[in-house]
Write a protein that holds these residues in place. Structure first.
Motif, PDB file in Angstrom:
ATOM      1  N   UNK A   1       0.804  -1.220   0.000  1.00 32.74           N
ATOM      2  CA  UNK A   1       0.000   0.000   0.000  1.00 32.74           C
ATOM      3  C   UNK A   1       0.838   1.272   0.000  1.00 32.74           C
ATOM      4  N   UNK A   2       2.139   1.137   0.171  1.00 30.98           N
ATOM      5  CA  UNK A   2       3.029   2.310   0.178  1.00 30.98           C
ATOM      6  C   UNK A   2       3.989   2.201  -0.992  1.00 30.98           C
ATOM      7  N   UNK A   3       4.345   3.317  -1.593  1.00 30.62           N
ATOM      8  CA  UNK A   3       5.264   3.270  -2.739  1.00 30.62           C
ATOM      9  C   UNK A   3       6.654   2.818  -2.301  1.00 30.62           C
ATOM     10  N   UNK A   4       7.323   2.095  -3.183  1.00 30.97           N
ATOM     11  CA  UNK A   4       8.667   1.577  -2.902  1.00 30.97           C
ATOM     12  C   UNK A   4       9.704   2.647  -3.250  1.00 30.97           C
ATOM     13  N   UNK A   5       9.712   3.717  -2.462  1.00 25.75           N
ATOM     14  CA  UNK A   5      10.650   4.811  -2.723  1.00 25.75           C
ATOM     15  C   UNK A   5      11.749   4.901  -1.669  1.00 25.75           C
ATOM     16  N   UNK A   6      11.844   3.868  -0.792  1.00 26.18           N
ATOM     17  CA  UNK A   6      12.866   3.855   0.256  1.00 26.18           C
ATOM     18  C   UNK A   6      12.842   5.158   1.071  1.00 26.18           C
ATOM     19  N   UNK A   7      11.641   5.535   1.454  1.00 25.17           N
ATOM     20  CA  UNK A   7      11.497   6.787   2.209  1.00 25.17           C
ATOM     21  C   UNK A   7      12.270   6.744   3.528  1.00 25.17           C
ATOM     22  N   UNK A   8      12.256   5.610   4.196  1.00 24.34           N
ATOM     23  CA  UNK A   8      12.966   5.458   5.470  1.00 24.34           C
ATOM     24  C   UNK A   8      14.247   4.660   5.323  1.00 24.34           C
ATOM     25  N   UNK A   9      14.769   4.603   4.137  1.00 22.80           N
ATOM     26  CA  UNK A   9      15.996   3.857   3.895  1.00 22.80           C
ATOM     27  C   UNK A   9      15.707   2.512   3.264  1.00 22.80           C
ATOM     28  N   UNK A  10      16.752   1.835   2.865  1.00 25.55           N
ATOM     29  CA  UNK A  10      16.597   0.525   2.234  1.00 25.55           C
ATOM     30  C   UNK A  10      16.337  -0.552   3.280  1.00 25.55           C
ATOM     31  N   UNK A  11      15.789  -1.652   2.832  1.00 20.06           N
ATOM     32  CA  UNK A  11      15.503  -2.766   3.741  1.00 20.06           C
ATOM     33  C   UNK A  11      16.800  -3.462   4.126  1.00 20.06           C
ATOM     34  N   UNK A  12      17.061  -3.677   5.420  1.00 20.81           N
ATOM     35  CA  UNK A  12      18.304  -4.359   5.830  1.00 20.81           C
ATOM     36  C   UNK A  12      18.371  -5.769   5.274  1.00 20.81           C
ATOM     37  N   UNK A  13      19.595  -6.280   5.117  1.00 17.96           N
ATOM     38  CA  UNK A  13      19.792  -7.598   4.521  1.00 17.96           C
ATOM     39  C   UNK A  13      19.298  -8.721   5.426  1.00 17.96           C
ATOM     40  N   UNK A  14      19.300  -8.518   6.759  1.00 19.40           N
ATOM     41  CA  UNK A  14      18.899  -9.603   7.642  1.00 19.40           C
ATOM     42  C   UNK A  14      17.377  -9.761   7.734  1.00 19.40           C
ATOM     43  N   UNK A  15      16.629  -8.873   7.094  1.00 19.83           N
ATOM     44  CA  UNK A  15      15.172  -8.992   7.073  1.00 19.83           C
ATOM     45  C   UNK A  15      14.754  -9.564   5.718  1.00 19.83           C
TER      46      UNK A  15
END
Length: 208
Positions: A113-127
């Motif tokens: 439901x939210x755009x994939x614009x990395x608003x809060x940063x990229x997703x960590x690798x361990x997740x």
């Protein structure tokens, strides 16, 4: 006659001046010892002429720099405890803050439901990319709430540092020696009675 009066006045002036100088010397010796140095004067200035620090000054110093009040109270051994407590809580709050940001970014980026614009940063690798959104939300809220709670503990530890120094500065003048027992003494005495000869008596003294 005039010569005798002059000699008397001169003798009186010499006696008065000698007595004044002796009394002044006695007063100076009474309040300022001969071995009084600049270091002693600085110490008296810092302690306001007392062997015990001012509790208000100790409180202000503890609020400015944690542990400064304990140093003023000559309790340097408490300084590592103060900084260990504050440092440990601060380190834990930083860890929780980083975890909260990681799960917040992952929840935002993996939410359709939210755009994939990395608003809060990229997703960590361990997740993992296929993580459950509900689990991500719970982890995000958990780390945020735990971080905020640790912030409260840091404030309490900071206040406890100041309270400890302030209370000890107040209690320091009290007698905390091992000999706090009661002493009772009796001795013969003479009691004076109005319009009658003195009569023998016994005096009782109780010292706490």
């Amino acid at each position: 006659m005039t010569r005798s009066i002059s000699l008397g006045l001169l003798l009186g002036v010499l006696l008065v001046s000698n007595g004044f100088s002796q009394s002044y010397y006695y007063s100076a010796q009474k309040f300022v010892p001969q071995n009084y140095s600049l270091k002693d004067a600085f110490k008296d200035t810092m302690n306001n002429g007392s062997d015990f620090p001012d509790p208000k000054k100790v409180l202000r110093r503890s609020l400015i720099i944690p542990g400064w009040g304990q140093v003023t109270n000559k309790q340097i051994w408490k300084v590592p405890i103060v900084y260990g407590m504050l440092g440990g809580l601060t380190y834990y709050s930083v860890y929780l803050h980083v975890k909260y940001h990681d799960y917040r970014a992952a929840f935002y980026n993996l939410n359709p439901d939210t755009p994939n614009d990395n608003r809060f940063g990229s997703t960590p690798d361990y997740i993992p990319e296929n993580s459950n959104l509900s689990a991500l939300r719970q982890n995000r809220n958990y780390f945020r709430n735990r971080r905020d709670l640790v912030y409260v503990f840091i404030g309490l530890a900071y206040a406890l540092n100041a309270i400890d120094a302030y209370v000890f500065a107040h209690l320091r003048p009290f007698d905390v020696s091992d000999d706090l027992s009661m002493k009772v003494s009796m001795k013969p005495d003479v009691m004076a009675i109005a319009y009658a000869p003195p009569a023998p008596s016994i005096s009782l003294s109780i010292n706490f």
